[in-house]
Scaffold this motif. Structure first.
Motif, PDB file in Angstrom:
ATOM      1  N   SER A  12     -12.519  -4.325   1.305  1.00  0.00           N
ATOM      2  CA  SER A  12     -11.683  -4.661   2.461  1.00  0.00           C
ATOM      3  C   SER A  12     -10.204  -4.650   2.119  1.00  0.00           C
ATOM      4  N   GLU A  13      -9.859  -5.151   0.948  1.00  0.00           N
ATOM      5  CA  GLU A  13      -8.454  -5.217   0.567  1.00  0.00           C
ATOM      6  C   GLU A  13      -7.878  -3.826   0.353  1.00  0.00           C
ATOM      7  N   ASP A  14      -8.654  -2.929  -0.255  1.00  0.00           N
ATOM      8  CA  ASP A  14      -8.200  -1.542  -0.421  1.00  0.00           C
ATOM      9  C   ASP A  14      -7.981  -0.881   0.936  1.00  0.00           C
ATOM     10  N   ILE A  15      -8.923  -1.102   1.839  1.00  0.00           N
ATOM     11  CA  ILE A  15      -8.819  -0.505   3.176  1.00  0.00           C
ATOM     12  C   ILE A  15      -7.625  -1.079   3.926  1.00  0.00           C
ATOM     13  N   ARG A  16      -7.389  -2.385   3.790  1.00  0.00           N
ATOM     14  CA  ARG A  16      -6.225  -2.987   4.461  1.00  0.00           C
ATOM     15  C   ARG A  16      -4.923  -2.377   3.963  1.00  0.00           C
ATOM     16  N   HIS A  17      -4.794  -2.227   2.657  1.00  0.00           N
ATOM     17  CA  HIS A  17      -3.574  -1.639   2.102  1.00  0.00           C
ATOM     18  C   HIS A  17      -3.397  -0.203   2.586  1.00  0.00           C
ATOM     19  N   GLN A  18      -4.471   0.579   2.602  1.00  0.00           N
ATOM     20  CA  GLN A  18      -4.361   1.980   3.002  1.00  0.00           C
ATOM     21  C   GLN A  18      -4.028   2.119   4.486  1.00  0.00           C
ATOM     22  N   LEU A  19      -4.693   1.324   5.325  1.00  0.00           N
ATOM     23  CA  LEU A  19      -4.417   1.398   6.762  1.00  0.00           C
ATOM     24  C   LEU A  19      -3.017   0.888   7.083  1.00  0.00           C
ATOM     25  N   THR A  20      -2.569  -0.124   6.373  1.00  0.00           N
ATOM     26  CA  THR A  20      -1.196  -0.613   6.557  1.00  0.00           C
ATOM     27  C   THR A  20      -0.194   0.474   6.187  1.00  0.00           C
ATOM     28  N   PHE A  21      -0.447   1.132   5.072  1.00  0.00           N
ATOM     29  CA  PHE A  21       0.440   2.218   4.629  1.00  0.00           C
ATOM     30  C   PHE A  21       0.466   3.342   5.656  1.00  0.00           C
ATOM     31  N   TYR A  22      -0.697   3.709   6.171  1.00  0.00           N
ATOM     32  CA  TYR A  22      -0.785   4.787   7.164  1.00  0.00           C
ATOM     33  C   TYR A  22      -0.056   4.394   8.448  1.00  0.00           C
TER      34      TYR A  22
END
Length: 247
Positions: free
Chosen positions: A97-107
């Motif tokens: 979840s944390e990896d996905i949050r960082h990636q979606l935030t970046f996008y």
């Protein structure tokens, strides 16, 4: 272009406001023939605890969805395409979840052309309330578009009801339960009228599954709206084109 910072000195209710901006080189205004300026309003409020909880809940549902695809042999074939569209293609092996949050935030920050922000409390990078509001609605749209099942109804998580309903119309998702939606005409077209010959742009609608479509007919529009705390959305030309209805 000069970037200046000022303060609102007076507010005229329902009309406008006055801003004072310190600027010693006032002669430049005449020299450059500057008569109009652009004012950018900055939200100094940090995101609320409720907004933070909603973001984490949405991210957890997205992570569960992605991991569900990975565990299902029949759905694994669509994994790469789905992840690529969600800008998560590099997370094929780890879907934390944390990896996905960082990636979606970046996008999201790339799409909005803004600096990366944090959800941590009271730091210089903590996201403001207005941006958090938009980020939540963007995540909600992502869930609607990919049919991501969520632990709570998206109507309870969205910040902008009109934006939510519009996304539900575009992707044919019931605004109440998320099932495949029909388009309920808030302003009735009427019996015997041919939809292909009627101009729909400007018409008010609600995206509802067959069950909720039947319910609104049974209990009436006003009672239905009050029960689910829902409103309507107006079709524009883009929505009509998506629905293949006459504009």
């Amino acid at each position: 272009m000069d970037t200046l910072t000022g303060h609102i000195t007076q507010v005229e209710p329902n009309e406008g406001f006055h801003v004072f901006i310190p600027f010693s080189n006032t002669y430049l205004l005449e020299k450059r023939e500057i008569n109009d300026v652009e004012v950018l309003l900055t939200d100094n409020r940090q995101l609320s605890p409720k907004q933070r909880n909603i973001i984490f809940a949405l991210i957890a549902d997205i992570a569960e969805y992605v991991n569900g695809i990975k565990r299902n042999e029949k759905r694994r074939a669509i994994l790469n395409e789905t992840l690529m569209e969600m800008q998560l293609s590099y997370l094929v092996d780890t879907c934390d979840s944390e990896d996905i949050r960082h990636q979606l935030t970046f996008y999201y920050c790339q799409l909005c052309n803004i600096d990366w922000f944090s959800l941590a409390d009271r730091t210089p990078q903590t996201v403001d309330m207005t941006t958090a509001r938009d980020f939540i609605d963007w995540l909600v749209e992502l869930c609607i578009r990919f049919g991501i099942p969520c632990s709570d109804s998206l109507i309870n998580r969205c910040e902008d009801m009109q934006r939510y309903l519009y996304a539900c119309v575009i992707y044919r998702s019931c605004a109440i339960c998320g099932k495949r939606a029909e388009i309920h005409e808030y302003d009735r077209v009427g019996m015997g009228r041919n939809r292909s010959r009627i101009h729909h742009a400007g018409q008010r609608v609600q995206p509802l599954c067959r069950l909720h479509h039947r319910e609104v007919d049974d209990i009436g529009q006003k009672a239905f709206d009050e029960k689910y705390h829902i409103s309507w959305v107006t079709l524009d030309e883009a929505a009509c084109e998506k629905l293949r209805w006459k504009k």
